[in-house]
Design an enzyme around this catalytic site. Structure first.
Site, PDB file in Angstrom:
ATOM      1  N   THR A 386     -10.416  33.518  19.567  1.00 14.52           N
ATOM      2  CA  THR A 386      -9.661  34.180  18.925  1.00 14.52           C
ATOM      3  C   THR A 386      -9.776  33.484  17.407  1.00 14.52           C
ATOM      4  O   THR A 386     -10.346  32.046  17.552  1.00 14.52           O
ATOM      5  CB  THR A 386      -8.496  34.840  19.670  1.00 14.52           C
ATOM      6  OG1 THR A 386      -9.420  35.170  20.909  1.00 14.52           O
ATOM      7  CG2 THR A 386      -7.748  35.309  18.211  1.00 14.52           C
ATOM      8  N   ASN A 406     -12.789  38.523  21.171  1.00 18.21           N
ATOM      9  CA  ASN A 406     -12.032  37.671  23.196  1.00 18.21           C
ATOM     10  C   ASN A 406     -12.859  36.013  23.753  1.00 18.21           C
ATOM     11  O   ASN A 406     -12.661  35.591  22.731  1.00 18.21           O
ATOM     12  CB  ASN A 406     -12.333  38.723  24.126  1.00 18.21           C
ATOM     13  CG  ASN A 406     -11.579  38.187  25.306  1.00 18.21           C
ATOM     14  OD1 ASN A 406     -10.547  37.510  25.384  1.00 18.21           O
ATOM     15  ND2 ASN A 406     -12.198  39.032  26.455  1.00 18.21           N
ATOM     16  N   SER A 457      -2.648  42.395  23.935  1.00 16.84           N
ATOM     17  CA  SER A 457      -2.933  41.611  23.270  1.00 16.84           C
ATOM     18  C   SER A 457      -2.381  40.525  23.477  1.00 16.84           C
ATOM     19  O   SER A 457      -1.343  41.344  23.173  1.00 16.84           O
ATOM     20  CB  SER A 457      -3.692  42.062  22.027  1.00 16.84           C
ATOM     21  OG  SER A 457      -4.045  40.412  21.057  1.00 16.84           O
ATOM     22  N   GLY A 477      -5.392  31.244  20.244  1.00 12.67           N
ATOM     23  CA  GLY A 477      -5.281  30.280  21.776  1.00 12.67           C
ATOM     24  C   GLY A 477      -4.663  31.348  23.077  1.00 12.67           C
ATOM     25  O   GLY A 477      -4.461  30.692  24.202  1.00 12.67           O
TER      26      GLY A 477
END
Ligand code: GLY
Length: 575
Positions: A386, A406, A457, A477
């Site tokens: 990301t 992703n 998310s 991360g």
């Protein structure tokens, strides 16, 4: 039992489970009442951009120099990252942004997250023996949600920008047409995913020219993506979601076994949502609400920490409370969170300082709480690859954008000659009940896939607003996004500058596995020993995020921008 009593019961149970002979309760102070959002007064008079790639940072600065504001610059940075950092984000993915408009103080969360296609089928992600099918979840068109990024960029330009979308997309189109030298990170991502990329001719043609990843020092062009960007520039969101680009996308996806339809694309909607606000030590933090889990967790952790006098503790004690707050927030929220358009969530309760104070009561002052002693809920994992960028413009507009496809290079599937690399965000759903995903973590019913639903998310773009200082902050991360952003917020509040925050050594705990993941150099030997004596298992971890931070000192009107020194391709620059 309703949710309120279930949550109250959980807090009580935590307390009861942890009563041990000789255990002293932590000194929990009454939680502070949330204050109203801070009034940010003044204008910096200059601007700053920090992103994961120097070409993208320069694209943002170019658009600011043309008279654009922070939101136009965000369109330029995000679209350029789609070209130069496709391993992390792009037109085929989605993003989440928190912005603050200087004129009227409007703070809003822009949700351009992907959605499941209407024909989503749970069976696509399960092998005949009932085990999860990691391949369809992570690779190829079945793993791809309907992209939100193009609609999000058009939304930002139309509702918050000053310049036409065309002007803000121009640097990305130029970079795609004229080419650029891929950095080592992109070349490595292509090498890592080469076997999967080779499955689809359009993917191989784009990423493996001559059968190999692009060579070092050679220019690499992306004319197909340039054409798709031009269609978006010319026709706005319809240039992507309707007409020839949409037809090509759907055709490529369906020919390769996916389930997208033209209706899925036409129906995609950007959502504006109220951000989460939390007050901590005189600062107001504005962060991401569901369908991100990040803001809820950050708010819960800060609410728990507000009860402890961290400033007067030694390193071991302070770290202990931070880890225990992380543990409890991760334990807690995964059970409840999902797409707010589909799932009812007890947010008032989860975000209440009183609820946090209840959780804090179970923290023992002198030792770790084994996760096995806390009532178990399920876990999720949000993926690893990301990108995040931060911008403040000369008028004081602020925007924090975290954007993703992703996994590394998303699904590795390029949709025919659109040049669009599709995401593999479907893996952020809990695809198979009670089965761990690629990172060994579980998901809950609230995050089960459904037609048109957004997958959970942990992207946590955040603003930290104070009377004298403000910060725009975020990081990639995976699940560590949440703890890395939290640690960045704490470092800023402790007075660190942008460069120190981006370089700050990091650690992470997410309830299960019951380990503290630690970056080399985070703790000195004495602190590490102290934590081990308290019962913590410290596990070295090499891979940390790519934080990009802009800070504004309102007293001197100074802006600082810093990109994570762990990754040399990034650039934070003040204009
Ligand atoms: N795919 C990463 C996230 O949304 O958290």
């Amino acid at each position: 039992m309703n949710l309120f009593s279930r949550l109250k019961g959980t807090a009580l149970l935590l307390g009861l489970l942890l009563v041990a002979p000789g255990a002293a309760w932590a000194d929990v102070k009454a939680p502070a009442q949330p204050a109203s959002p801070t009034l940010v007064a003044g204008k910096p008079g200059h601007a700053a951009v920090a992103s994961a790639n120097f070409i993208a940072t320069h694209a943002g600065l170019e658009v600011l120099a043309k008279g654009g504001n922070a939101f136009d610059a965000a369109v330029a940075v995000a679209s350029t990252l789609s070209v130069v950092e496709p391993e992390s984000s792009g037109l085929g993915g989605g993003f989440m942004a928190v912005l603050r408009r200087a004129d009227d103080g409007k703070e809003v969360f822009i949700d351009a997250r992907e959605t499941a296609p209407a024909a989503v089928q749970a069976k696509d992600y399960v092998n005949p023996d009932g085990s999860p099918n990691r391949d369809t979840a992570l690779n190829g068109p079945l793993s791809a949600g309907i992209p939100g990024a193009p609609a999000g960029l058009a939304w930002l330009a139309e509702h918050y920008g000053r310049l036409p979308l065309k002007t803000s997309l121009a640097p990305a189109i130029r970079t795609a047409r004229e080419g650029f030298e891929p950095d080592p990170r992109l070349r490595k991502a292509i090498a890592d995913r080469a076997q999967i990329i080779r499955r689809w001719p359009a993917s191989a043609a784009k990423y493996l020219p001559g059968g190999q990843p692009p060579a070092e020092g050679r220019k690499w062009r992306d004319p197909d993506q340039a054409r798709t960007l031009e269609a978006l520039a010319e026709h706005g969101r319809d240039g992507f979601y309707r007409g020839p680009v949409a037809e090509h996308l759907v055709d490529a996806v369906r020919k390769a076994g996916g389930r997208w339809t033209l209706e899925d694309l036409a129906a995609y909607q950007v959502k504006e949502r109220a951000p989460i606000g939390v007050d901590y030590r005189g600062y107001h933090i504005v962060t991401a609400p569901p369908p991100s889990s990040g803001g809820v967790a950050i708010a819960q952790i800060l609410n728990m920490l507000a009860g402890f006098d961290l400033a007067h503790m030694d390193g071991v004690q302070r770290t202990h409370y931070v880890i225990e707050a992380m543990r409890r927030a991760f334990r807690d929220h995964n059970d409840y969170l999902g797409d707010p358009d589909f799932v009812k969530m007890p947010l008032d309760m989860l975000l209440s300082p009183y609820y946090a104070a209840g959780l804090s009561q179970s923290i023992l002052p002198d030792r770790a709480t084994p996760s096995s002693m806390l009532p178990v809920t399920s876990l999720f994992d949000p993926g690893m690859h990301t990108t995040h960028f931060s911008i403040i413009d000369k008028d004081g507009n602020m925007v924090a954008v975290t954007s993703t496809v992703n996994y590394e290079l998303g699904s590795a599937f390029v949709a025919g000659d659109t040049g669009v690399l599709l995401n593999d965000e479907m893996d952020d759903f809990a695809l198979v009940p009670d089965a761990p995903n690629v990172y060994g973590l579980l998901g809950s019913k609230a995050n089960a896939p459904a037609p048109g639903k957004r997958m959970l998310s942990s992207m946590s773009p955040s603003l930290v607003l104070g009377k004298d200082r403000c910060a725009v902050i975020g990081s990639p991360g995976g699940s560590t996004i949440i703890t890395q952003v939290l640690e960045g917020i704490l470092a800023f509040i402790d007075g660190e500058d942008a460069a120190q925050i981006a370089a700050h050594k990091r650690f992470h705990h997410q309830f299960l596995p019951d380990k503290v993941f630690v970056e080399d150099g985070t703790f000195d030997a004495a602190t590490a020993e102290g934590l081990k004596r308290m019962g913590y298992e410290l596990t070295p971890r090499e891979s940390w995020g790519f934080m990009n931070v802009v800070t504004w000192d309102l007293r001197s009107n100074r802006l600082d921008a810093a990109s994570d020194p762990r990754r040399p391709s990034g650039l934070g620059k003040v204009q």
